[in-house]
Every structure is written in C-alpha cells, then in structure tokens.
Motif scaffolding. Structure first.
Motif, PDB file in Angstrom:
ATOM      1  N   LYS A 141       0.927  -1.381  -0.041  1.00 24.07           N
ATOM      2  CA  LYS A 141       0.071   0.021   0.029  1.00 24.07           C
ATOM      3  C   LYS A 141       1.006   1.229  -0.009  1.00 24.07           C
ATOM      4  O   LYS A 141       0.733   2.315  -0.933  1.00 24.07           O
ATOM      5  N   GLN A 142       1.804   1.262   0.904  1.00 18.77           N
ATOM      6  CA  GLN A 142       2.910   2.390   0.852  1.00 18.77           C
ATOM      7  C   GLN A 142       3.514   2.545  -0.324  1.00 18.77           C
ATOM      8  O   GLN A 142       3.901   3.745  -0.923  1.00 18.77           O
ATOM      9  N   ALA A 143       4.016   1.522  -0.951  1.00 16.47           N
ATOM     10  CA  ALA A 143       4.770   1.327  -2.332  1.00 16.47           C
ATOM     11  C   ALA A 143       3.912   1.924  -3.549  1.00 16.47           C
ATOM     12  O   ALA A 143       4.040   2.740  -4.339  1.00 16.47           O
ATOM     13  N   ALA A 144       2.598   1.682  -3.326  1.00 17.33           N
ATOM     14  CA  ALA A 144       1.672   1.985  -4.456  1.00 17.33           C
ATOM     15  C   ALA A 144       1.198   3.673  -4.459  1.00 17.33           C
ATOM     16  O   ALA A 144       1.293   4.016  -5.363  1.00 17.33           O
ATOM     17  N   GLU A 145       1.178   4.225  -3.090  1.00 17.89           N
ATOM     18  CA  GLU A 145       1.108   5.646  -3.091  1.00 17.89           C
ATOM     19  C   GLU A 145       2.198   6.260  -3.425  1.00 17.89           C
ATOM     20  O   GLU A 145       2.076   7.443  -4.016  1.00 17.89           O
ATOM     21  N   MET A 146       3.494   5.660  -3.312  1.00 15.80           N
ATOM     22  CA  MET A 146       4.714   6.466  -3.563  1.00 15.80           C
ATOM     23  C   MET A 146       4.575   6.327  -5.317  1.00 15.80           C
ATOM     24  O   MET A 146       5.175   7.212  -5.968  1.00 15.80           O
ATOM     25  N   LEU A 147       4.351   5.110  -5.751  1.00 16.56           N
ATOM     26  CA  LEU A 147       4.433   5.072  -7.339  1.00 16.56           C
ATOM     27  C   LEU A 147       3.366   6.104  -7.897  1.00 16.56           C
ATOM     28  O   LEU A 147       3.471   6.635  -8.906  1.00 16.56           O
ATOM     29  N   ALA A 148       2.190   6.088  -7.387  1.00 13.69           N
ATOM     30  CA  ALA A 148       1.267   7.017  -7.894  1.00 13.69           C
ATOM     31  C   ALA A 148       1.454   8.479  -7.821  1.00 13.69           C
ATOM     32  O   ALA A 148       1.250   9.141  -8.832  1.00 13.69           O
ATOM     33  N   SER A 149       2.643   8.937  -7.119  1.00 16.49           N
ATOM     34  CA  SER A 149       2.996  10.155  -7.054  1.00 16.49           C
ATOM     35  C   SER A 149       4.110  10.528  -7.893  1.00 16.49           C
ATOM     36  O   SER A 149       4.402  11.590  -8.116  1.00 16.49           O
ATOM     37  N   SER A 150       4.610   9.370  -8.589  1.00 14.50           N
ATOM     38  CA  SER A 150       5.569   9.780  -9.779  1.00 14.50           C
ATOM     39  C   SER A 150       5.219  10.045 -10.868  1.00 14.50           C
ATOM     40  O   SER A 150       4.217   9.444 -11.377  1.00 14.50           O
ATOM     41  N   SER A 151       5.852  10.824 -11.797  1.00  7.26           N
ATOM     42  CA  SER A 151       5.604  11.333 -13.100  1.00  7.26           C
ATOM     43  C   SER A 151       6.241  10.213 -13.971  1.00  7.26           C
ATOM     44  O   SER A 151       6.070  10.340 -15.145  1.00  7.26           O
ATOM     45  N   MET A 152       6.994   9.241 -13.484  1.00  2.42           N
ATOM     46  CA  MET A 152       7.699   8.232 -14.384  1.00  2.42           C
ATOM     47  C   MET A 152       7.006   6.956 -14.638  1.00  2.42           C
ATOM     48  O   MET A 152       7.341   6.346 -15.677  1.00  2.42           O
ATOM     49  N   VAL A 153       5.784   6.870 -14.096  1.00  2.00           N
ATOM     50  CA  VAL A 153       4.914   5.619 -14.287  1.00  2.00           C
ATOM     51  C   VAL A 153       3.952   6.093 -15.416  1.00  2.00           C
ATOM     52  O   VAL A 153       3.784   7.312 -15.497  1.00  2.00           O
ATOM     53  N   PRO A 154       3.407   5.132 -16.174  1.00  2.00           N
ATOM     54  CA  PRO A 154       2.453   5.440 -17.245  1.00  2.00           C
ATOM     55  C   PRO A 154       1.344   6.216 -16.581  1.00  2.00           C
ATOM     56  O   PRO A 154       1.000   6.302 -15.442  1.00  2.00           O
ATOM     57  N   VAL A 155       0.681   7.386 -17.391  1.00  2.00           N
ATOM     58  CA  VAL A 155      -0.289   8.118 -17.097  1.00  2.00           C
ATOM     59  C   VAL A 155      -1.565   7.480 -16.472  1.00  2.00           C
ATOM     60  O   VAL A 155      -1.950   8.043 -15.481  1.00  2.00           O
ATOM     61  N   THR A 156      -1.810   6.283 -16.735  1.00  2.00           N
ATOM     62  CA  THR A 156      -2.877   5.685 -16.086  1.00  2.00           C
ATOM     63  C   THR A 156      -2.686   5.245 -14.662  1.00  2.00           C
ATOM     64  O   THR A 156      -3.928   5.204 -13.883  1.00  2.00           O
ATOM     65  N   TYR A 157      -1.389   5.341 -14.225  1.00  2.00           N
ATOM     66  CA  TYR A 157      -1.344   4.991 -12.634  1.00  2.00           C
ATOM     67  C   TYR A 157      -0.939   6.228 -11.942  1.00  2.00           C
ATOM     68  O   TYR A 157      -0.800   6.213 -10.944  1.00  2.00           O
ATOM     69  N   GLN A 158      -0.728   7.341 -12.500  1.00  2.00           N
ATOM     70  CA  GLN A 158      -0.434   8.532 -12.064  1.00  2.00           C
ATOM     71  C   GLN A 158      -1.568   9.123 -11.092  1.00  2.00           C
ATOM     72  O   GLN A 158      -2.763   9.105 -11.668  1.00  2.00           O
ATOM     73  N   ASN A 159      -1.521   9.367  -9.756  1.00  2.00           N
ATOM     74  CA  ASN A 159      -2.460   9.813  -9.086  1.00  2.00           C
ATOM     75  C   ASN A 159      -3.424   8.911  -8.746  1.00  2.00           C
ATOM     76  O   ASN A 159      -4.657   8.964  -8.611  1.00  2.00           O
ATOM     77  N   ASN A 160      -3.204   7.470  -9.012  1.00  2.00           N
ATOM     78  CA  ASN A 160      -4.221   6.503  -9.038  1.00  2.00           C
ATOM     79  C   ASN A 160      -3.481   5.107  -8.259  1.00  2.00           C
ATOM     80  O   ASN A 160      -3.079   4.328  -8.577  1.00  2.00           O
ATOM     81  N   PRO A 161      -3.487   5.423  -6.734  1.00  2.00           N
ATOM     82  CA  PRO A 161      -2.856   4.336  -5.894  1.00  2.00           C
ATOM     83  C   PRO A 161      -3.483   3.013  -5.965  1.00  2.00           C
ATOM     84  O   PRO A 161      -2.750   1.881  -5.945  1.00  2.00           O
ATOM     85  N   GLY A 162      -4.778   3.085  -6.402  1.00  2.00           N
ATOM     86  CA  GLY A 162      -5.378   1.850  -6.259  1.00  2.00           C
ATOM     87  C   GLY A 162      -5.030   0.886  -7.404  1.00  2.00           C
ATOM     88  O   GLY A 162      -4.557  -0.266  -7.343  1.00  2.00           O
TER      89      GLY A 162
END
Length: 297
Positions: free
Chosen positions: A34-55
């Motif tokens: 869960k913590q890792a998901a929140e961190m990844l969701a805040s990154s601009s380097m992940v694909p756009v569909t995952y940005q600001n989408n911790p779920g």
C-alpha cells in the motif's frame, strides 16, 4: 529447533504463498504494498494511467509480486480496456517464453509465404515432448469479427492471439487469467452502444473526409459523469484518463485523435467539455479506428 532442511522448506512455502497471494499474503506485506503504491502513484515516471491512482498501482504491485517481476515493467505492459486489464502482446509472449515448463517456444505458419493462412504457437516441454496451440486463421478472424488492428498490424495480431490461445491451454498460470492485447478491444468493439459522440458524426465518411466538430452539437449524448459500478464519484478518474485507459494510448496520441477527427480544430482534450469527453467514452470504436490510422503512419 529447526534443522537447515526445515528452514529451507519454510522459506519455500513462504515463497509459494507470496507467488499465489502477492500483496495479500499477510498484513505486513499488504501495508508495504500500500505504501509503495502511494509512492508510485505520485511519480511522473509511471505510465499516465497509474499517476495519482494508488489503487491501480496497488493492483500492478500485487501482480508484480505474484510474478516476481519488477513493478515498473508490469505497469508498462499492463493496461485497461473497458475495465478489463490486459497484457501487451509482446509481454504475453515473454511470459510464455520464460515459463519453466518449456525448454523452447516458436511460432509456426501453415504457409511460410503467407502468415495469414494460419499461425500457431508451439513449445517443447522439458521432457522433450512438443505441445501445440490453436491455429489462428483468417476464417476465425472473420467469423469472430475481430477489430481494426487486424487490418493495420495483422502479423503482430496473429502472433499475439496465437500466444494468448496457447497460454490458456498449456500454461494458464503465466497470464494470471488476464486477456492479451487486442482481445479486450475486440470484446469492447462488439458491445459499443449505437451512440455517436460529438467528434464522430453519425454519417458515412468518404475517403479523406473529416468530421467537423462544430457542426455536430446535436449528436446524442451520454449522461455527464456516468456512474461506474462499484465506484464513488471521488474514485472515478476524469474522462480523459478513462479514454487513455480504454484506448491504451498516451495523452499525446489522444490529442492526435481529436485533432485528426476534427480536421485540426481541436488539438487537445483540454479544449473539450467534460460532457463531450464523456460522449467519446460512449463510442470508442471509431476513436480506436482513428488511433490505428495515426499509429500506422
């Protein structure tokens, strides 16, 4: 006191549990994911569909844990069409290639001079026995009514579908039950409502003709901010994000679709109202066709 063999067995059992349950193996694993998901969701380097989408990041992380692979690699190859997660075609082939059951894999053509006569995936088991997938033939493609990508990138689609059919028969665990690139689009294309959104006017478009976005305001509309079952208003991504997920495209490609469809008058989704973007979600078939034309250029 545990003997070395007992400790080794315990670690093996824990590994097996992790591969099956992933982030849900235990409460500690769940909280870490869960913590890792929140961190990844805040990154601009992940694909756009995952940005600001911790779920969605959490689901990708869980998949990565089950496959024991890098989460970013999973994110780059796992996309959503009509709420159905799918593997990219090349990644599906890679999953079959690295399956420990096989010592070798290959594609077989019925006619080496024409792949469209039929393609299937084959593999050799560690025992030396060969196993074969289903033949993907033009008769099957026509009978199933598979979509636009079969006209714009046919050889790739034959191989992707051959790999999907092979995996479901011979190593279903490799795909984790997910569809493969093109499958979800073909299913979605068959179930699209007969509604034409503003950028895709309900009329025959001759070669080279372009839809005028300003002249089709009277097109039928879907309800604004249509409800998504099982999600509250706060959980529903904005329509442009849902469009990119459904089309498996980048923001740049989405803007290119709108620009081509409007004859250059709408060069960004930001110039459209939320209502018009919701309309486009009601008819993805024609948007996919325009996107295919752009990608083929």
């Amino acid at each position: 006191m545990n003997t070395p063999n007992t400790e080794s067995l315990t670690l093996q059992e824990q590994g097996q549990q992790l591969s099956v349950l992933g982030a849900f193996a235990n409460s500690e694993q769940f909280q870490m994911a869960k913590q890792a998901a929140e961190m990844l969701a805040s990154s601009s380097m992940v694909p756009v569909t995952y940005q600001n989408n911790p779920g969605s990041c959490f689901i990708a992380l869980n998949t990565a844990l089950r496959l024991r692979m890098d989460p970013l690699m999973i994110m780059q190859n796992l996309y959503v069409v009509q709420n159905r997660p799918s593997w990219s075609g090349q990644f599906a082939i890679a999953l079959v290639n690295i399956c420990p059951k096989f010592s070798a894999t290959w594609f077989e053509y019925r006619n080496e001079e024409d792949f469209q006569k039929g393609v299937r995936m084959c593999a050799q088991l560690k025992t030396g026995q060969n196993v074969y997938g289903t033949w993907i033939t033009p008769e099957m493609v026509k009978a199933e009514g598979w979509g636009k990508k079969w006209q714009t990138m046919p050889e790739q689609m034959y191989k992707y579908r051959a790999a999907a059919f092979f995996a479901r028969t011979n190593c279903p665990e490799a795909l984790l039950g997910l569809s493969v690139e093109g499958e979800a689009e073909d299913i979605a294309g068959k179930s699209q409502p007969d509604i034409k959104p503003p950028l895709f006017k309900s009329r025959e478009i001759s070669g080279g003709d372009v839809v005028d976005a300003e002249k089709v305001a009277d097109s039928p509309r879907l309800p604004v901010a249509a409800k998504i079952p099982g999600k509250s208003d706060a959980e529903i991504p904005p329509p442009h994000i849902r469009l990119m997920e459904a089309l498996s495209c980048t923001e740049e490609e989405l803007n290119a679709v709108f620009k081509k469809a409007s004859g250059g008058k709408v060069d960004s989704w930001k110039k459209l109202t939320t209502a018009k973007l919701e309309d486009c979600l009601g008819n993805l078939g024609e948007m996919q066709a325009v996107l295919a034309e752009i990608q083929a250029q």
